[in-house]
Design a protein around this motif. Structure first.
Motif, PDB file in Angstrom:
ATOM      1  N   SER A  46       1.175  -2.406  -8.525  1.00 49.72           N
ATOM      2  CA  SER A  46       0.816  -1.440  -7.482  1.00 49.72           C
ATOM      3  C   SER A  46       1.227  -1.922  -6.099  1.00 49.72           C
ATOM      4  CB  SER A  46      -0.694  -1.175  -7.505  1.00 49.72           C
ATOM      5  OG  SER A  46      -1.421  -2.307  -7.040  1.00 49.72           O
TER       6      SER A  46
ATOM      7  N   GLN B 166      -4.049  -5.773 -17.470  1.00 49.29           N
ATOM      8  CA  GLN B 166      -4.762  -5.331 -16.272  1.00 49.29           C
ATOM      9  C   GLN B 166      -4.170  -5.951 -15.009  1.00 49.29           C
ATOM     10  OE1 GLN B 166      -7.238  -2.999 -16.033  1.00 49.29           O
ATOM     11  NE2 GLN B 166      -6.929  -2.637 -18.222  1.00 49.29           N
TER      12      GLN B 166
ATOM     13  N   TRP C 237      -2.073  -4.166 -11.898  1.00 50.99           N
ATOM     14  CA  TRP C 237      -2.575  -4.360 -10.527  1.00 50.99           C
ATOM     15  C   TRP C 237      -1.470  -4.833  -9.590  1.00 50.99           C
ATOM     16  CZ3 TRP C 237      -4.410  -9.598  -8.773  1.00 50.99           C
ATOM     17  CH2 TRP C 237      -4.825  -9.567  -7.448  1.00 50.99           C
TER      18      TRP C 237
ATOM     19  N   ASN D 270      -7.053  -2.385 -11.246  1.00 58.06           N
ATOM     20  CA  ASN D 270      -6.495  -1.818 -10.025  1.00 58.06           C
ATOM     21  C   ASN D 270      -7.461  -0.809  -9.399  1.00 58.06           C
ATOM     22  OD1 ASN D 270      -4.323  -1.562  -8.120  1.00 58.06           O
ATOM     23  ND2 ASN D 270      -3.811   0.396  -9.044  1.00 58.06           N
TER      24      ASN D 270
END
Length: 429
Positions: A205, A198, A202, A275
Motif C-alpha cells: 500500500s 498481511q 500492507w 493494512n
C-alpha cells in the motif's frame, strides 16, 4: 532556472514499489555500491561527504537499520535520493509509519531471505535483491513460495552472510561467494503464511500517491475495536490478543503505540487486514459476533487532543522552490526547508530535481565565496609577509593576527595552506 538532471550517483531505480515484493533500502544501497564497483563502506563515506555530513572513522553502515522507522533510515533515504536523483526512496523503508509504530519488535533478529525469490530473480536475468518484508520482525516466511525464510549459506554453512561485509553482492554469500538461492527452505506453517501475506499487502500500500495514517487515528481505531469485540472493556480485549491489560491502558491513556505484533493480533481477531487496522479503515467494520453488553466509549478527556496532521500541497511547494531558485543570492536546501517549515529531507524525497538544483547552486555559490575569501587572504599576506621580514619579526600566527584582519583570516578554511603557498612564492623562511 531549469533544474539539473545530472546526479552524483547512478540514478538506479528501486524495484517493486507498490507491490509486496518492494525492495528494501538496504538492498538498494548494496546494489548501488555494486553499480559503482566500490565497497559499501566507501559508498557510505561518499554519500555523507556529498551531503556535507561528518562520519565517524569506525562507522559501520550494516549496524544501521536502513529500512525501518529510525532517524537513520529517514536520513539515508533522503541522502540517497539527493545523490541519485531518484525520488521517494522513503517507500523502501517504513519511515512513513514512524508516528504509528514503535521500533520495538520491528526489526528481525537475523538477516534472512527466501532462496526461491533470489533464484527467480537470477533465472529471469534480473539482479537479485532483498525484499523489504524480510526486514520486518514478525515475517518468517515467503507468502509467494510458501516456504520459511532461511539464514544459513547452503555452501559454507555460515550465518550472517547476507550483507554483513564490506563487499556485498545481493544474492551471494559474503563469506564464500556461493549463491544464496541454492538453499533448501522448509515449508511454512499456515500462521507464518498469514503473517507474511498481511505484511506484504500492507507494504504494497506504500505508493507515491498513498496517504499515510497518523498517530491521531490510533486511539480511534483502538476504541472501535475494543468496543466492537469486547464491549468496551480493555482488560477483556487485552486478554483476547494475549497482552497485559496495562499494555492496552498504556495505549489508551499514555499515548503508547502498539507494536507490529499487536497490530497483527488485532487483525487476526477482528477479521480485518493488517493494512485496514493500521490505516484505521473501520467505517464499515462490524464484529462477527456482536457483544450483547452495552458500554460507553472511553473518556479520554484527560489526554490532550493532538493537532491534525499538516496537509502539504506539493505543487505549491514546488512553485516556492522554483522561486527560491531565482533568488539573486542562493540559499541551501536546509534554509529552503526552514522557510517552508518542512524537513529538508522531504524536499529530496518529493521534489528531488528542484532540491538538487538548489543544492548545486548553493554549492557553486559557496565555492565562489571560498575563492573570494582565499584571494582576499592572499592579497593581505602578500602585503604583510614582506613587512614582517623587514621588521625582523617571526613568521607565526601571533604576528599574522596583528597584520591580517581577523574577519579575513577566519573566513578561510585551511588558512595555513594559503599562508604556506604565499610564503613559498615569496621565498620567506
Amino acid at each position: 532556472m531549469k533544474p539539473i538532471s545530472r546526479s552524483f550517483l547512478h540514478a538506479q531505480e528501486a524495484i517493486g514499489v507498490g507491490t509486496p515484493e518492494v525492495e528494501s533500502l538496504l538492498s538498494y544501497f548494496c546494489r548501488l555500491a555494486v553499480s559503482h564497483a566500490v565497497s559499501t563502506a566507501d559508498l557510505a563515506r561518499l554519500v555523507v561527504k556529498h551531503i556535507d555530513h561528518d562520519i565517524r572513522q569506525d562507522f559501520e553502515w550494516q549496524q544501521r537499520n536502513l529500512s525501518g522507522i529510525s532517524e537513520s533510515a529517514r536520513n539515508w533515504a533522503a541522502w540517497l535520493a539527493a545523490a541519485t536523483g531518484v525520488e521517494r526512496l522513503d517507500l523502501l523503508t517504513l519511515t512513513n509509519w514512524s508516528s504509528f509504530l514503535p521500533a520495538k519488535g520491528l526489526s528481525p533478529r537475523r538477516s534472512h531471505w527466501c532462496p526461491h525469490c533470489l533464484a527467480e530473480d537470477r533465472k529471469a536475468g534480473n539482479q537479485p535483491y532483498f525484499r523489504l518484508s524480510w526486514e520486518i520482525g514478525p515475517v518468517e516466511a515467503c507468502h509467494r513460495h510458501k516456504v520459511q525464510l532461511v539464514d544459513t549459506c547452503p555452501h559454507c554453512g555460515r550465518r550472517h552472510v547476507r550483507h554483513d561485509a564490506g563487499i556485498v553482492l545481493p544474492g551471494w554469500c559474503t563469506q564464500c561467494g556461493g549463491f544464496l538461492g541454492d538453499a533448501d527452505a522448509p515449508s511454512a506453517t499456515p500462521g507464518q503464511l498469514w503473517v507474511a501475506r498481511q505484511v506484504g499487502q500492507w507494504i504494497a500500500s506504500q505508493t507515491p500517491a498513498a496517504d499515510f495514517a497518523d498517530s491521531v487515528s490510533v486511539t480511534e481505531t483502538l476504541n472501535t475495536l475494543i468496543l466492537g469485540l469486547d464491549g468496551g472493556q480493555p482488560s477483556r480485549f487485552a486478554k483476547r490478543i494475549g497482552l497485559a491489560k496495562s499494555t492496552v491502558h498504556g495505549w489508551l491513556r499514555d499515548g503508547n503505540l502498539p507494536t507490529i505484533q499487536a497490530y497483527l493480533a488485532m487483525a487476526a481477531h477482528s477479521g480485518l487486514s493488517l493494512n485496514q487496522v493500521m490505516r484505521g479503515e473501520l467505517t464499515t467494520w462490524a464484529p462477527n459476533t456482536p457483544d450483547a453488553q452495552i458500554a460507553l466509549p472511553f473518556d479520554l478527556s484527560r489526554k490532550a487532543a493532538k493537532a491534525a496532521p499538516r496537509q502539504l500541497d506539493w505543487d505549491a511547494i514546488k512553485r516556492e522552490l522554483e522561486t527560491m531558485l531565482k533568488l539573486p543570492e542562493p540559499i541551501s536546501v536546509a534554509e529552503a526547508g526552514r522557510r517552508l517549515d518542512i524537513d529538508d529531507r522531504h524536499l529530496y524525497l518529493r521534489a528531488n530535481a528542484l532540491a538538487r538544483a538548489l543544492g548545486e547552486k548553493w554549492k557553486r555559490f559557496q565555492d565562489s565565496q571560498k575563492a573570494i575569501h582565499r584571494d582576499a587572504l592572499r592579497t593581505h599576506l602578500q602585503d604583510a609577509l614582506p613587512e614582517l621580514m623587514e621588521a625582523g619579526l617571526p613568521f607565526n600566527l601571533t604576528q599574522l593576527r596583528h597584520a591580517v584582519p581577523a574577519k579575513v583570516l577566519n573566513a578561510v578554511e585551511g588558512a595555513f595552506d594559503v599562508i604556506r603557498e604565499v610564503r613559498d612564492e615569496l621565498d620567506v623562511a
